[in-house]
Design an enzyme around this catalytic site. Sequence first.
Site, mmCIF file in Angstrom:
data_model
loop_
_atom_site.group_PDB
_atom_site.id
_atom_site.type_symbol
_atom_site.label_atom_id
_atom_site.label_comp_id
_atom_site.label_asym_id
_atom_site.label_seq_id
_atom_site.Cartn_x
_atom_site.Cartn_y
_atom_site.Cartn_z
ATOM 1 N N TYR A 121 0.756 -1.225 -0.078
ATOM 2 C CA TYR A 121 0.048 0.063 0.050
ATOM 3 C C TYR A 121 0.933 1.326 0.068
ATOM 4 C CZ TYR A 121 -3.237 -3.846 1.310
ATOM 5 O OH TYR A 121 -3.560 -4.956 1.479
ATOM 6 N N ASP A 122 0.271 2.184 -0.705
ATOM 7 C CA ASP A 122 0.918 3.507 -0.585
ATOM 8 C C ASP A 122 0.211 4.591 0.138
ATOM 9 O OD1 ASP A 122 2.760 2.491 -2.929
ATOM 10 O OD2 ASP A 122 1.161 3.159 -4.331
ATOM 11 N N ILE A 123 -1.119 4.320 0.327
ATOM 12 C CA ILE A 123 -1.965 5.242 1.288
ATOM 13 C C ILE A 123 -2.741 4.659 2.339
ATOM 14 C CG2 ILE A 123 -3.757 6.970 1.287
ATOM 15 C CD1 ILE A 123 -3.180 7.620 -1.695
#
Lengths: 313, 313
Positions: A21-23
């Site tokens: 995940y990035d966010i």
Amino acid sequence: MSQPQYLTGQREALQEFLSKYDIFLFDCDGVLWSGDHLFDGTVATLEFLRASGKRVVFVTNNSTKSRKDYCKKLEGMGIPATEEEVFGSSYSAAIYISRILPQRHPELKSKPKVFVIGESGIEQELDSENVPHIGGTDSSLRRLGINPEDYTKIAAGDPSVLDPEVGVVLTGLDFHFNYIKMCLAYHYIKRGAIFLATNIDSTLPSAGALFAGAGTMAAPLTMMLGGTEPVALGKPSQAMMDAIEGKFKFDRSRTCMVGDRANTDIKFGLEGKLGGTLGVLTGVGTKEEFTEGDTRPHFYVDRLSDLLAAKEA
Amino acid sequence: MSQPQYLTGQREALQEFLSKYDIFLFDCDGVLWSGDHLFDGTVATLEFLRASGKRVVFVTNNSTKSRKDYCKKLEGMGIPATEEEVFGSSYSAAIYISRILPQRHPELKSKPKVFVIGESGIEQELDSENVPHIGGTDSSLRRLGINPEDYTKIAAGDPSVLDPEVGVVLTGLDFHFNYIKMCLAYHYIKRGAIFLATNIDSTLPSAGALFAGAGTMAAPLTMMLGGTEPVALGKPSQAMMDAIEGKFKFDRSRTCMVGDRANTDIKFGLEGKLGGTLGVLTGVGTKEEFTEGDTRPHFYVDRLSDLLAAKEA
């Protein structure tokens, strides 16, 4: 139904989880703190995520506070945050009205005037999107009772009390809720205004007890309208997810929702088809709910700070 | 389902109809008048009934007025009436609390203290039955907003804000409805108080338009309580019929309910197993509803004054 993966104490699994995940979207109460008590490790965990290149977003249904106000609250709790990292239901409503409604209702002016039931947080967020509004904290509506002139003017549709430009009624938590606002909102909706709510939480936790939530400002209108519910713009409504996406243009598959409540936070992430959902056991949800309930997260940990174990030694 | 008998212009049928009943319960708006307009023949018809030895009772869901207040309203409309002939939802609530609740809830004190959301009509009727009450028109609760002290005192159950003697919450139409009353009522109910409503009409007709009815004071509480509905004491609730019976000791088989609305007035009479129900076509209900709907009166006339044709020439 699949079993959620338990990550506490599993370094490799945690590292794999974080790599997906990035966010990270965070529910706040029950995840970062409880009431006035900040959980140990909250600040360090958020710093670790940021240092790992992740974006963190605080997602709150609190409609009385603007993003700016909520930043101050976060800072008051000891959590450094920027306004860009906060996404509240008032802002969600403002984004929805300014960017999404005009597409769905081409008959509206691009930015219809909004009759607000709520506090200044809503007004600030509507201002931030240049959405015109009336009602809200207007002192002329902060009064109890109704007089004969109110009845006759409202009944006659007098433009001095019923602004013909209003195309939306937006209800949020209003500590100054009263009879006249209820009647005006009803008449605006009967005249064609769209019925929205920042959120429809039935209760508001404060001082360790429950008080009336934003849903109690919408409920009387729903009753008067014979059952018409507002479009709610807070969790778990996907209108809020759409608004978050409208703001951040994120890749849902690389986004993870973190929360303590299966039926709001986890549901919000699952229905939004996010890549991941992470349950924490420091709030309302229990291990049984997460592992045996109808709405199960992809992952769960005992507490948010368990993510710190992903750090290389 | 049986067909209602149409009585307009049928002298013999009208005479037979009248001979069956000793008491006539009247809905008012839509039957005796509409808004501010008294129908021709209303006064003469009531006089004819009284002169024929019938008892007339005016049954109203208006909870803001006591019987005394309502008598003045009737007289203001040109209709002579005595306090004994008026039965309102506030009085119904007072009778229910003083005479029926103690039987159904032996754990209560015989006359539990009532926390009132409503206007002075409710207070006057509770006084008439010697029921102790707080809230209502208390000026200390007629304020907007909530302060930190309110939260902490309510959360702590401080007896200076949450009276330990309160055993009933009674909601009625309150033009001074506000956030603090909503929260106090919720906490009383969570602490065990019985949840009653004078009536749960969603709207209130005034000046030819609709405004918020008494149900809008109960709806937010129902939402906070996760769906718990109040026991409603106005039409069509049979609790009101029980209260009328508690007062008049009538013979239901010799009683007729007269009204314009199938789903409230006629339903009220049918469910109360009254000897008769008479629909009039001067209000909300239509001939199609009365003759083809799910809730049909035993009899119907075009207008109330059609009963005058029963007079001997």
